[in-house]
Design an enzyme around this catalytic site. Structure first.
Site, PDB file in Angstrom:
ATOM      1  N   THR A 101     -33.619 -62.995  30.607  1.00 20.43           N
ATOM      2  CA  THR A 101     -34.552 -63.275  31.711  1.00 20.43           C
ATOM      3  C   THR A 101     -35.198 -61.992  32.254  1.00 20.43           C
ATOM      4  O   THR A 101     -36.359 -62.011  32.679  1.00 20.43           O
ATOM      5  CB  THR A 101     -33.842 -64.033  32.851  1.00 20.43           C
ATOM      6  OG1 THR A 101     -32.570 -63.419  33.103  1.00 20.43           O
ATOM      7  CG2 THR A 101     -33.608 -65.486  32.497  1.00 20.43           C
ATOM      8  N   ALA A 119     -40.215 -69.170  31.184  1.00 15.56           N
ATOM      9  CA  ALA A 119     -40.043 -70.407  30.403  1.00 15.56           C
ATOM     10  C   ALA A 119     -40.022 -70.120  28.908  1.00 15.56           C
ATOM     11  O   ALA A 119     -40.417 -70.943  28.098  1.00 15.56           O
ATOM     12  CB  ALA A 119     -41.177 -71.368  30.737  1.00 15.56           C
ATOM     13  N   ARG A 178     -51.411-105.181  24.916  1.00 15.85           N
ATOM     14  CA  ARG A 178     -51.408-103.886  24.228  1.00 15.85           C
ATOM     15  C   ARG A 178     -52.644-103.066  24.622  1.00 15.85           C
ATOM     16  O   ARG A 178     -53.539-103.566  25.300  1.00 15.85           O
ATOM     17  CB  ARG A 178     -51.323-104.129  22.721  1.00 15.85           C
ATOM     18  CG  ARG A 178     -49.945-104.717  22.316  1.00 15.85           C
ATOM     19  CD  ARG A 178     -49.938-105.196  20.887  1.00 15.85           C
ATOM     20  NE  ARG A 178     -50.457-104.190  20.001  1.00 15.85           N
ATOM     21  CZ  ARG A 178     -51.041-104.456  18.814  1.00 15.85           C
ATOM     22  NH1 ARG A 178     -51.182-105.720  18.409  1.00 15.85           N
ATOM     23  NH2 ARG A 178     -51.482-103.490  18.065  1.00 15.85           N
ATOM     24  N   SER A 238     -56.397-126.125  20.475  1.00 15.82           N
ATOM     25  CA  SER A 238     -55.133-125.512  20.068  1.00 15.82           C
ATOM     26  C   SER A 238     -55.077-125.265  18.567  1.00 15.82           C
ATOM     27  O   SER A 238     -55.706-125.975  17.783  1.00 15.82           O
ATOM     28  CB  SER A 238     -53.979-126.441  20.441  1.00 15.82           C
ATOM     29  OG  SER A 238     -53.931-126.564  21.836  1.00 15.82           O
ATOM     30  N   ARG A 242     -29.242 -75.130  24.060  1.00 15.09           N
ATOM     31  CA  ARG A 242     -28.271 -76.168  24.434  1.00 15.09           C
ATOM     32  C   ARG A 242     -28.881 -77.565  24.453  1.00 15.09           C
ATOM     33  O   ARG A 242     -28.180 -78.557  24.501  1.00 15.09           O
ATOM     34  CB  ARG A 242     -27.647 -75.806  25.803  1.00 15.09           C
ATOM     35  CG  ARG A 242     -26.747 -74.587  25.733  1.00 15.09           C
ATOM     36  CD  ARG A 242     -26.454 -74.002  27.115  1.00 15.09           C
ATOM     37  NE  ARG A 242     -27.537 -73.153  27.602  1.00 15.09           N
ATOM     38  CZ  ARG A 242     -27.512 -72.483  28.751  1.00 15.09           C
ATOM     39  NH1 ARG A 242     -26.465 -72.576  29.554  1.00 15.09           N
ATOM     40  NH2 ARG A 242     -28.533 -71.734  29.122  1.00 15.09           N
TER      41      ARG A 242
HETATM   42  C1  UD1 Z   1     -29.857 -68.422  34.759  1.00 16.31           C
HETATM   43  C2  UD1 Z   1     -29.265 -67.234  35.511  1.00 16.31           C
HETATM   44  C3  UD1 Z   1     -28.060 -67.734  36.303  1.00 16.31           C
HETATM   45  C4  UD1 Z   1     -28.473 -68.835  37.253  1.00 16.31           C
HETATM   46  C5  UD1 Z   1     -29.187 -69.965  36.501  1.00 16.31           C
HETATM   47  C6  UD1 Z   1     -29.822 -70.907  37.514  1.00 16.31           C
HETATM   48  C7  UD1 Z   1     -29.711 -65.258  34.136  1.00 16.31           C
HETATM   49  C8  UD1 Z   1     -29.146 -64.262  33.205  1.00 16.31           C
HETATM   50  N1  UD1 Z   1     -28.885 -66.205  34.569  1.00 16.31           N
HETATM   51  O1  UD1 Z   1     -28.851 -68.871  33.855  1.00 16.31           O
HETATM   52  O2  UD1 Z   1     -27.508 -66.657  37.068  1.00 16.31           O
HETATM   53  O3  UD1 Z   1     -27.336 -69.343  37.934  1.00 16.31           O
HETATM   54  O4  UD1 Z   1     -30.249 -69.436  35.676  1.00 16.31           O
HETATM   55  O5  UD1 Z   1     -30.336 -72.065  36.913  1.00 16.31           O
HETATM   56  O6  UD1 Z   1     -30.869 -65.173  34.481  1.00 16.31           O
HETATM   57  N2  UD1 Z   1     -35.795 -67.382  29.707  1.00 16.31           N
HETATM   58  C9  UD1 Z   1     -36.814 -66.644  29.163  1.00 16.31           C
HETATM   59  N3  UD1 Z   1     -36.532 -65.693  28.237  1.00 16.31           N
HETATM   60  C10 UD1 Z   1     -35.259 -65.416  27.850  1.00 16.31           C
HETATM   61  C11 UD1 Z   1     -34.217 -66.195  28.410  1.00 16.31           C
HETATM   62  C12 UD1 Z   1     -34.520 -67.152  29.344  1.00 16.31           C
HETATM   63  O7  UD1 Z   1     -37.987 -66.843  29.503  1.00 16.31           O
HETATM   64  O8  UD1 Z   1     -35.091 -64.531  27.005  1.00 16.31           O
HETATM   65  C13 UD1 Z   1     -36.130 -68.442  30.682  1.00 16.31           C
HETATM   66  C14 UD1 Z   1     -35.695 -69.820  30.218  1.00 16.31           C
HETATM   67  O9  UD1 Z   1     -36.741 -70.487  29.556  1.00 16.31           O
HETATM   68  C15 UD1 Z   1     -35.304 -70.518  31.516  1.00 16.31           C
HETATM   69  C16 UD1 Z   1     -34.965 -69.384  32.465  1.00 16.31           C
HETATM   70  O10 UD1 Z   1     -35.449 -68.194  31.883  1.00 16.31           O
HETATM   71  O11 UD1 Z   1     -36.376 -71.279  32.049  1.00 16.31           O
HETATM   72  C17 UD1 Z   1     -33.469 -69.279  32.683  1.00 16.31           C
HETATM   73  O12 UD1 Z   1     -32.819 -69.108  31.420  1.00 16.31           O
HETATM   74  P1  UD1 Z   1     -31.524 -69.926  31.039  1.00 16.31           P
HETATM   75  O13 UD1 Z   1     -31.127 -69.540  29.680  1.00 16.31           O
HETATM   76  O14 UD1 Z   1     -31.702 -71.340  31.353  1.00 16.31           O
HETATM   77  O15 UD1 Z   1     -30.493 -69.252  32.063  1.00 16.31           O
HETATM   78  P2  UD1 Z   1     -29.155 -69.886  32.630  1.00 16.31           P
HETATM   79  O16 UD1 Z   1     -28.081 -69.718  31.646  1.00 16.31           O
HETATM   80  O17 UD1 Z   1     -29.398 -71.228  33.158  1.00 16.31           O
HETATM   81 CA    CA Z   2     -31.041 -72.676  33.105  1.00 14.90          CA
END
Ligand code: UD1
Ligand code: CA
Length: 461
Positions: A80, A9, A334, A406, A15
């Site tokens: 990730t 997370a 309230r 009143s 975005r």
């Molecule tokens: C990711 C997957 C994608 C999948 C999708 C499903 C990767 C590279 N891609 O894409 O294949 O289909 O989820 O929903 O994993 N996060 C970190 N640190 C980072 C980047 C992200 O902790 O450096 C966490 C984010 O907070 C998030 C999760 O990892 O909760 C996924 O990252 P996000 O950027 O949402 O990946 P997607 O582009 O959705």
């Molecule tokens: Ca995601």
């Protein structure tokens, strides 16, 4: 095999275009991350969350509700795979499965995760990937297979046009053997369009080493809707609220015009209560059985006892209402309002930090703030507790069986003793003893034939 859950997370959530970290945005009134914690809780012996910026603030929020969750910090947003490596101590000396999942899947349900986990355990896989077929696969990683054999996960941004046509996508939920994570998490490279360390590369690395990788397709694709932007947030919220209403209806709550009713996740409603849309029932609200919640009401963080009538267009926040009360139409209760049993608060009545004991009636056009009103007292139309002197708030105490005429103003601090009367149109500035009448208004004068004396027409019949 034992299982631990690792929630990623730490992403920026760019975005979302928000000051607030993505996983703390709410779906049906509950932060997305907490919904994920809730879903994995029953399945994992330990849970960890990897957090990014605002680590300390996030820690306080998470530990307030989930004190046993371990927290790790990812200093830089390197992907990730890098995020998972930041939690190395969490799985280093653990002999079991690690369920890795993103913190941005608000619709996850324990049943879906449990099914996935069982499949992985039954087949004793080395790694399992949860896949699904969304209506619109764009934005998700695609699962590339050769026949039934898993090959790799390709991120949208790195995918060729043919790969983009693959309908099966990566749900972002995986099971790994802890020891494989320890051994290979640092083998992940960052040779991709985003120069990030993708966790999605790890299954392919393991596959090349000859480990057993399986892709399981989820039965409920709804559960894996990822929230990356506000449009997906709204879609997830709608699904969560619809599920909530559906569950309530099956449990015996009537919801009419359900499409116009918002009921948040933590709300509890007992059977045989009827809700007419449109209505918003939010936060930690509890409504007991036999109530009627009429159109246009907004109720937040409030407890309502049995058989209450909440009439149209009433707004109620942080209040406690006992059985058999009637509120509204168009009442505003309230924070700090307490209505004991059988109280009536009618139209255009506003209350704040006010306790109205059993049987009190305030039927029309009043402001009752910082006050306690004894049993069976009657508050006449247009009564105002003047609680604010421009600097401080003051209290108005009204005894039992009091009648306030009143259009009276009760200038606080002031006490009206039990069984007393206040004459209509009075401005009360001094305490009124019990069993008395207080009246403070100019005496009425009558000047006969005044119009004639002024030379005005005045015909009498
Ligand atoms: C990711 C997957 C994608 C999948 C999708 C499903 C990767 C590279 N891609 O894409 O294949 O289909 O989820 O929903 O994993 N996060 C970190 N640190 C980072 C980047 C992200 O902790 O450096 C966490 C984010 O907070 C998030 C999760 O990892 O909760 C996924 O990252 P996000 O950027 O949402 O990946 P997607 O582009 O959705
Ligand atoms: Ca995601």
């Amino acid at each position: 095999m034992k299982t631990r859950a690792l929630i990623l997370a730490a992403g920026e959530g760019t975005r979302m275009r928000s000051q607030l970290s993505k996983v703390f945005h709410e779906v049906a009134g509950i932060p997305i991350l907490f919904r994920v914690c809730q879903a994995v809780g029953p399945l994992s012996e330990k849970t960890a969350v990897v957090l990014g910026k605002n680590f300390n603030q996030s820690k306080v929020k998470i530990h307030a509700l989930y004190p046993d969750v371990s927290l790790f910090h990812q200093n830089e947003r390197l992907g990730t795979g890098h995020a998972a490596s930041c939690a190395l101590p969490f799985y280093k000396n653990f002999d079991g499965y690690v369920l890795v999942l993103p913190g941005d899947l608000p619709l996850l349900r324990t049943e879906s995760l449990s099914q996935f986990l069982k499949q992985a355990q039954t087949e004793e896989v080395d790694c399992a990937i949860l896949a699904f077929k969304p209506e619109n696969p764009s934005g998700y990683g695609r699962i590339v297979s050769f026949g039934n054999t898993f090959v790799s996960i390709v991120e949208e941004k790195d995918a060729s046009p043919e790969e983009k046509n693959i309908p099966l996508v990566n749900g972002g939920v995986y099971v790994f053997r802890a020891r494989h994570l320890v051994e290979f998490i640092h083998s992940i490279g960052n040779h991709n369009v985003q120069n990030e360390y993708y966790l999605t590369d790890l299954p392919a690395i393991l596959a090349e080493k000859g480990f057993n990788i399986r892709v399981f397709t989820a039965e409920n694709p709804d559960d894996f809707l990822g929230v990356n932007n506000r449009a997906q947030l709204a879609a997830a919220d709608q699904t969560a609220v619809n599920r909530k209403k559906h569950d309530l209806m099956l449990s015996g709550v009537t919801i009419l015009n359900p499409e116009s009713v918002r009921i948040e996740e933590a709300v509890e409603i007992e059977p045989d209560t009827c809700i007419y849309g449109p209505a918003h029932i939010l936060g930690d609200t509890k409504i007991q059985s036999g109530c009627v919640i009429q159109a246009g009401t907004v109720i937040q963080d409030t407890t309502i006892g049995e058989n209450c009538q909440i009439k149209p267009y009433s707004v109620i926040t942080e209040s406690t209402i006992s059985a058999n009360c009637s509120v509204g139409p168009m009442a505003h209760l309230r924070p700090g309002t307490v209505l004991k049993a059988s109280v009536k608060v009618g139209n255009f009545v506003e209350t704040k930090k006010a306790t109205l004991h059993q049987g009190v009636k305030a039927s029309h056009l009043s402001y009752l703030g910082d006050t306690e009103i004894g049993e069976e007292s009657n508050i006449g139309a247009g009564t105002i507790t003047c609680n604010y002197d421009g600097e401080k708030k003051h209290h108005t105490e009204i005894g039992r069986h009091v009648f306030i005429g009143s259009d009276s103003q009760l200038v606080a601090p002031v006490t009206i003793g039990e069984n007393s009367y206040v004459g209509a149109g009075s401005t009360i500035t001094r305490n009124v003893p019990p069993c008395s009448l207080a009246i403070s208004r100019a005496r009425q004068t009558i000047i006969r034939d005044w119009p004639k004396k002024k030379g005005k027409k005045c015909s009498q019949s």
